[in-house]
Design an enzyme around this catalytic site. Structure first.
Site, PDB file in Angstrom:
ATOM      1  N   GLY A   1       0.749  -1.280   0.039  1.00  0.00           N
ATOM      2  CA  GLY A   1       0.116  -0.040  -0.170  1.00  0.00           C
ATOM      3  C   GLY A   1       1.047   1.383  -0.092  1.00  0.00           C
ATOM      4  N   ALA A   2       2.041   1.114  -0.756  1.00  0.00           N
ATOM      5  CA  ALA A   2       3.073   2.135  -0.642  1.00  0.00           C
ATOM      6  C   ALA A   2       2.748   3.272  -1.828  1.00  0.00           C
ATOM      7  CB  ALA A   2       4.398   1.803  -0.871  1.00  0.00           C
TER       8      ALA A   2
ATOM      9  N   GLY B   1      -1.416   7.574   0.623  1.00  0.00           N
ATOM     10  CA  GLY B   1      -1.695   7.700   2.155  1.00  0.00           C
ATOM     11  C   GLY B   1      -0.298   7.593   3.089  1.00  0.00           C
ATOM     12  N   ILE B   2      -0.505   6.786   4.109  1.00  0.00           N
ATOM     13  CA  ILE B   2       0.358   6.529   5.141  1.00  0.00           C
ATOM     14  C   ILE B   2       1.350   5.603   4.671  1.00  0.00           C
ATOM     15  CG2 ILE B   2       0.569   5.280   7.286  1.00  0.00           C
ATOM     16  CD1 ILE B   2      -2.510   5.762   7.791  1.00  0.00           C
ATOM     17  N   GLY B   3       1.262   4.698   3.744  1.00  0.00           N
ATOM     18  CA  GLY B   3       2.356   3.813   3.257  1.00  0.00           C
ATOM     19  C   GLY B   3       3.165   4.545   2.415  1.00  0.00           C
TER      20      GLY B   3
ATOM     21  N   SER C   1      -5.963  -0.862  13.471  1.00  0.00           N
ATOM     22  CA  SER C   1      -6.603   0.456  13.645  1.00  0.00           C
ATOM     23  C   SER C   1      -7.437   0.217  15.117  1.00  0.00           C
ATOM     24  CB  SER C   1      -7.858   0.603  12.685  1.00  0.00           C
ATOM     25  OG  SER C   1      -8.563   1.828  13.130  1.00  0.00           O
TER      26      SER C   1
ATOM     27  N   TYR D   1     -15.333  -3.553   8.475  1.00  0.00           N
ATOM     28  CA  TYR D   1     -14.050  -2.719   8.561  1.00  0.00           C
ATOM     29  C   TYR D   1     -13.398  -3.013   9.871  1.00  0.00           C
ATOM     30  CZ  TYR D   1     -10.074   0.442   8.997  1.00  0.00           C
ATOM     31  OH  TYR D   1      -8.923   1.118   8.869  1.00  0.00           O
TER      32      TYR D   1
HETATM   33  N1  LIG Z   1      -6.350   6.856   7.555  1.00  0.00           N
HETATM   34  C1  LIG Z   1      -7.053   6.422   8.631  1.00  0.00           C
HETATM   35  O1  LIG Z   1      -7.650   7.371   9.244  1.00  0.00           O
HETATM   36  C2  LIG Z   1      -6.502   5.047   9.141  1.00  0.00           C
HETATM   37  C3  LIG Z   1      -7.032   4.950  10.498  1.00  0.00           C
HETATM   38  C4  LIG Z   1      -6.581   3.770  11.101  1.00  0.00           C
HETATM   39  C5  LIG Z   1      -6.084   2.840  10.241  1.00  0.00           C
HETATM   40  N2  LIG Z   1      -5.852   2.981   8.989  1.00  0.00           N
HETATM   41  C6  LIG Z   1      -5.121   1.915   8.340  1.00  0.00           C
HETATM   42  O2  LIG Z   1      -3.886   2.376   7.520  1.00  0.00           O
HETATM   43  C7  LIG Z   1      -3.455   1.843   6.443  1.00  0.00           C
HETATM   44  C8  LIG Z   1      -3.510   2.666   4.935  1.00  0.00           C
HETATM   45  O3  LIG Z   1      -4.272   3.264   4.956  1.00  0.00           O
HETATM   46  P1  LIG Z   1      -4.550   4.695   4.396  1.00  0.00           P
HETATM   47  O4  LIG Z   1      -5.629   5.551   5.451  1.00  0.00           O
HETATM   48  O5  LIG Z   1      -3.107   5.372   4.036  1.00  0.00           O
HETATM   49  O6  LIG Z   1      -5.164   4.743   2.970  1.00  0.00           O
HETATM   50  P2  LIG Z   1      -4.795   4.957   1.592  1.00  0.00           P
HETATM   51  O7  LIG Z   1      -4.473   6.275   1.206  1.00  0.00           O
HETATM   52  O8  LIG Z   1      -6.342   4.472   0.719  1.00  0.00           O
HETATM   53  O9  LIG Z   1      -3.866   3.720   1.089  1.00  0.00           O
HETATM   54  C9  LIG Z   1      -4.409   2.250   0.965  1.00  0.00           C
HETATM   55  C10 LIG Z   1      -3.377   1.828   0.137  1.00  0.00           C
HETATM   56  O10 LIG Z   1      -3.597   0.152   0.149  1.00  0.00           O
HETATM   57  C11 LIG Z   1      -3.605   0.055  -1.245  1.00  0.00           C
HETATM   58  N3  LIG Z   1      -4.752  -1.000  -1.467  1.00  0.00           N
HETATM   59  C12 LIG Z   1      -6.008  -1.107  -1.227  1.00  0.00           C
HETATM   60  N4  LIG Z   1      -6.482  -2.385  -1.598  1.00  0.00           N
HETATM   61  C13 LIG Z   1      -5.506  -2.846  -2.303  1.00  0.00           C
HETATM   62  C14 LIG Z   1      -5.498  -4.036  -3.115  1.00  0.00           C
HETATM   63  N5  LIG Z   1      -6.610  -4.879  -3.274  1.00  0.00           N
HETATM   64  N6  LIG Z   1      -4.310  -4.496  -3.591  1.00  0.00           N
HETATM   65  C15 LIG Z   1      -3.104  -3.846  -3.338  1.00  0.00           C
HETATM   66  N7  LIG Z   1      -3.124  -2.725  -2.682  1.00  0.00           N
HETATM   67  C16 LIG Z   1      -4.470  -2.180  -2.303  1.00  0.00           C
HETATM   68  C17 LIG Z   1      -3.879   1.224  -2.105  1.00  0.00           C
HETATM   69  O11 LIG Z   1      -3.674   0.997  -3.481  1.00  0.00           O
HETATM   70  P3  LIG Z   1      -4.120   2.229  -4.274  1.00  0.00           P
HETATM   71  O12 LIG Z   1      -3.271   3.385  -4.195  1.00  0.00           O
HETATM   72  O13 LIG Z   1      -3.910   1.429  -5.726  1.00  0.00           O
HETATM   73  O14 LIG Z   1      -5.445   2.466  -4.104  1.00  0.00           O
HETATM   74  C18 LIG Z   1      -3.143   2.017  -1.150  1.00  0.00           C
HETATM   75  O15 LIG Z   1      -1.781   2.154  -1.522  1.00  0.00           O
HETATM   76  C19 LIG Z   1      -4.812   0.785   6.088  1.00  0.00           C
HETATM   77  O16 LIG Z   1      -4.374  -0.533   6.822  1.00  0.00           O
HETATM   78  C20 LIG Z   1      -5.902   1.295   7.177  1.00  0.00           C
HETATM   79  O17 LIG Z   1      -6.681   0.336   7.753  1.00  0.00           O
HETATM   80  C21 LIG Z   1      -5.983   4.199   8.228  1.00  0.00           C
END
Ligand SMILES: NC(=O)c1ccc[n+]([C@@H]2O[C@H](COP(=O)([O-])OP(=O)(O)OC[C@H]3O[C@@H](n4cnc5c(N)ncnc54)[C@H](OP(=O)(O)O)[C@@H]3O)[C@@H](O)[C@H]2O)c1
Length: 287
Positions: free
Chosen positions: A15-16, A19-21, A144, A170
């Protein structure tokens, strides 16, 4: 500022591309690590790798493609990684999604569970040999605090059998992250590999860009009080690199501090059962 603190080390980040990744991978790259950058969309993944090389001056950023909701692809990804590198210092399982509606994957699995938990499971177990060979290697799981919404892990809804509730689905997937952590840390005791999980905070990222009432409400909340992805990535980078957590395993961290997860996340029987269930579902999906 680029440093060479992690020179000679290899980090896998899922997920790089967003967002966070994306921020965490860039930070690790900036400290000199070789990055195996996992994305799903070819152009977006290539672009993330290129921008990271430019921003950090580190040429060792290698894009890899995988749809993490498909266990067979994740198993193939693990083999591809194991063929490319004889060491993994950090495995940062970060990719995740928030569902807009019920979606069943071609493997018959509910998509959120497959992406948020099974991918962590199949990739980590597939890389265990390489991790064990690397002194002091670390597995980091992005979980989370939403796991607290789930009162107990529901083993009877992994194929979307029940009436769909997005937030519950979720929360269940994030509870699965912590149950996986518990069993993984137990199995890794004495191997030199550590595993820890974290809540990144409420962070303004694309995860909330879904077309549903949950997406709308979450976007509103995060716009008011959400963290930047830079701030949100801090605990991931901390667990991946800090000497403060060297040798520590099985912990759940929020803002770089150890916290106690929910009672449901501390259910060792559920953790053991989830491990077996995950092995079975992954095998059924061809992993
Ligand atoms: N944001 C928050 O407030 C929050 C709070 C608690 C926990 N988290 C956790 O933080 C982590 C990162 O989330 P984020 O907030 O940074 O969200 P994000 O910006 O949507 O990033 C998610 C990443 O996961 C990838 N991804 C999703 N589905 C996939 C799949 N089927 N195959 C391959 N890659 C996939 C996305 O790829 P694409 O770029 O192609 O979409 C993106 O790189 C998640 O595990 C989330 O549950 C987030």
């Amino acid at each position: 500022v680029a440093t060479s603190e992690l020179a000679g080390k290899t980090c896998v980040v899922t997920g790089a591309t967003s967002g966070i990744g994306l921020v965490a991978a860039r930070e690790l790259a900036g400290r000199g690590a070789r990055i195996l950058l996992v994305g799903r969309a070819p152009e977006k993944t290539e672009a993330a790798a290129r921008s990271m090389r430019e921003a950090t001056g580190n040429p060792s950023i290698e894009p890899l493609l995988c749809d993490l909701s498909r266990p067979a692809q994740v198993a193939e990804l693990a083999r591809e990684i194991a063929g490319r590198t004889d060491r993994i210092d950090v495995l940062l399982n970060n990719a995740g999604m928030l569902p807009a509606k019920l979606e069943i994957t071609p493997d018959g699995l509910e998509r959120t569970f497959a992406t948020n938990h099974l991918a962590y499971f199949v990739l980590t177990t597939g890389l265990l040999e390489v991790l064990k060979r690397t002194a002091g290697s670390r597995v980091v799981l992005v979980a989370s605090d939403a796991h607290r919404i789930a009162r107990a892990f529901d083993f009877d809804n992994l194929k979307g059998e029940k009436r769909f509730k997005a937030l519950q689905v979720y929360a269940q997937s994030k509870l699965a992250n912590l149950l996986f952590l518990s069993e993984l840390a137990r199995r890794l005791a004495g191997t030199g590999v550590t595993a820890n999980a974290l809540h990144p905070g409420v962070v303004r990222t694309n995860i909330f860009a879904i077309q549903s009432p949950l997406g709308l409400v979450s976007r509103f909340i995060t716009r008011l009080g959400g963290l930047t992805p830079e701030k949100g990535a801090e605990t991931s980078v901390y667990l991946a690199t800090s000497p403060e957590v060297e040798g520590r395993s099985g912990g759940y961290y929020v803002r770089k501090k150890l916290v106690v997860p929910s009672a449901a996340a501390r259910d060792h029987d559920a953790a053991a059962r989830l491990w077996e269930t995950s092995e079975k579902l992954a095998a059924e999906a061809g992993a």
